[in-house]
Design a protein around this motif. Structure first.
Motif, PDB file in Angstrom:
ATOM      1  N   ASP A  55     -47.802   7.232  -1.541  1.00  0.00           N
ATOM      2  CA  ASP A  55     -47.506   8.632  -1.216  1.00  0.00           C
ATOM      3  C   ASP A  55     -46.447   8.730  -0.123  1.00  0.00           C
ATOM      4  O   ASP A  55     -45.552   9.586  -0.178  1.00  0.00           O
ATOM      5  N   LEU A  58     -43.101   7.801  -1.645  1.00  0.00           N
ATOM      6  CA  LEU A  58     -42.601   8.865  -2.516  1.00  0.00           C
ATOM      7  C   LEU A  58     -42.035  10.015  -1.704  1.00  0.00           C
ATOM      8  O   LEU A  58     -40.966  10.559  -2.022  1.00  0.00           O
ATOM      9  N   TYR A  59     -42.712  10.368  -0.622  1.00  0.00           N
ATOM     10  CA  TYR A  59     -42.205  11.455   0.210  1.00  0.00           C
ATOM     11  C   TYR A  59     -40.914  11.034   0.917  1.00  0.00           C
ATOM     12  O   TYR A  59     -40.010  11.851   1.109  1.00  0.00           O
ATOM     13  N   ARG A  62     -38.203  11.614  -1.405  1.00  0.00           N
ATOM     14  CA  ARG A  62     -37.934  13.051  -1.497  1.00  0.00           C
ATOM     15  C   ARG A  62     -37.097  13.534  -0.313  1.00  0.00           C
ATOM     16  O   ARG A  62     -36.168  14.313  -0.473  1.00  0.00           O
TER      17      ARG A  62
END
Length: 315
Positions: A55, A58-59, A62
Motif C-alpha cells: 500500500d 502504491l501510494y 501515485r
C-alpha cells in the motif's frame, strides 16, 4: 532524510519503498510515514507487513505521477470513474440487445466450456460492473473492470497472432471493440479511491445515465451495419469533440473535461481505425491529420494561456 531504524526486513523494505516518493515529499512527510508504518506493523505478521509495504509503495507511485486526491489529475479521474464504468458496460451490452442470436451463434455448434465463457463472461461482467459502480463498491468495480480489460487484451493479442503481425486491418477491427475496456480499466485503477463517489441517488443516476450514453455511442460506431451507414465525417466528429472537451481541463473545467475523457476512451479506437480505413492508409491521411493536430495544439495552448492569465493578474 533519516529513516527511523527498525529491526529486520521491514526496515529495509520501508527504505526501499520510500525511494518511490519524490525527494521533496520524503523530506516533508518521510518521518511521518515511517512512524505510522512502525506503529501499524509493530505486532503484525508477515502478511500484514507485506500488505502495508504494498500500500505504501502504491501510494508512492501515485504521488510521483500525480494521481492522488489532492492533484488536479486525480480529481479529474475521480469524476471520470462513474461515467466510464457505466459507459463501457453499456457499450458491452449493445451486441446482446441489438443481435442476441448473432452473439450466441457460437453456441449453436460449440458447446465447450470455453465457448460459454467467451459468450457470457463479457455481458455478465458488464452487468456486475454496473451494479458495483451504482452501489459505490469501487473495489469490486475496479476488479471487474480489470477482468474485462484482461479479456479484451487477450482477444486483441489473438487478433495480432491471427494476422501474423503483418496486416493491421483485423487487429484494428478487433481493437475497436476491445481497447475501450482496457482504457476503462486503466482509468478506474488510476482514480484515487478516497475521492470516488459513495452510494447516493446522484452517483447511481450518473452511472445509469452513462450506461445509456455508452450504448448510444457504441451503436453510433457500428460502421459495418449496412442499415445505418456511417460516413467518415462522423468518426472525425466523435474523435475531435471529446478531445476538445478534454482540453477544457487546461482551464480548470473539470466536469466537461471528465465527460470528454470518458467519451474519448470509448470512441477513440473506433474513430481512429475508421478514419485510417476510409483514408486507405497513413500516407493519404497525413494531409488532413497534420493541420488538425496543429489546430488542436493551438487550442490547447490558448486554453492554457487563458487559464494562467487570471492567476498572473491575482498574483
Amino acid at each position: 532524510m533519516t529513516t527511523p531504524t527498525m529491526v529486520g526486513a521491514p526496515s529495509a523494505a520501508l527504505r526501499a519503498v520510500l525511494q518511490l516518493y519524490p525527494a521533496g515529499y520524503r523530506r516533508e512527510r518521510g518521518a511521518e510515514l515511517a512512524a505510522v508504518f512502525a506503529d501499524t506493523t509493530a505486532r503484525a505478521g508477515r502478511t500484514a507487513v507485506a500488505r502495508e509495504v504494498f500500500d505504501l509503495a502504491l501510494y508512492g507511485l501515485r504521488v510521483r505521477v500525480g494521481l492522488t486526491g489532492s492533484s488536479q489529475t486525480g480529481r479529474l479521474l475521480a469524476l471520470v470513474a462513474p461515467m466510464i464504468a457505466g459507459a463501457v458496460a453499456g457499450a458491452a451490452l449493445v451486441p446482446w440487445l441489438a443481435d442476441p442470436d448473432g452473439t450466441t451463434h457460437l453456441l449453436s455448434w460449440n458447446h465447450s466450456l470455453g465457448a460459454y465463457a467467451e459468450v457470457f463472461f463479457q455481458p455478465v461482467g458488464a452487468m456486475l460492473l454496473i451494479v458495483a459502480a451504482a452501489l459505490g463498491r469501487w473495489t469490486a468495480a475496479r476488479g471487474l473492470a480489470l477482468f474485462l480489460g484482461v479479456m479484451a487484451l487477450g482477444e486483441l493479442g489473438g487478433a495480432f497472432v491471427d494476422s501474423h503481425f503483418e496486416d493491421l486491418w483485423w487487429p484494428g477491427y478487433i481493437g475497436m471493440a476491445t481497447l475501450p475496456f482496457v482504457f476503462a480499466a486503466l482509468l478506474l485503477v488510476a482514480a484515487p479511491k478516497d475521492l470516488l463517489p459513495r452510494l447516493s441517488v446522484r452517483s447511481a443516476g450518473l452511472v445509469l445515465a452513462s450506461v445509456a450514453a455508452g450504448g448510444l455511442l457504441e451503436t453510433a460506431q457500428r460502421w459495418d451495419d449496412t442499415r445505418f451507414p456511417v460516413e467518415q465525417q462522423w468518426f472525425v466528429l466523435m474523435l475531435i469533440a471529446p478531445l476538445v472537451l478534454t482540453l477544457t481541463a487546461l482551464r480548470g473545467r473539470a466536469v466537461p473535461a471528465a465527460v470528454g475523457v470518458a467519451v474519448l476512451a470509448l470512441t477513440a479506437p473506433g474513430s481512429l481505425f475508421n478514419i485510417w480505413r476510409e483514408s486507405r492508409g497513413i500516407s493519404h491521411l497525413m494531409p488532413t491529420a497534420v493541420p488538425v493536430a496543429i489546430l488542436l495544439g493551438m487550442v490547447a495552448l490558448a486554453a492554457y494561456g487563458l487559464r494562467r492569465r487570471p492567476e498572473q493578474v491575482r498574483a
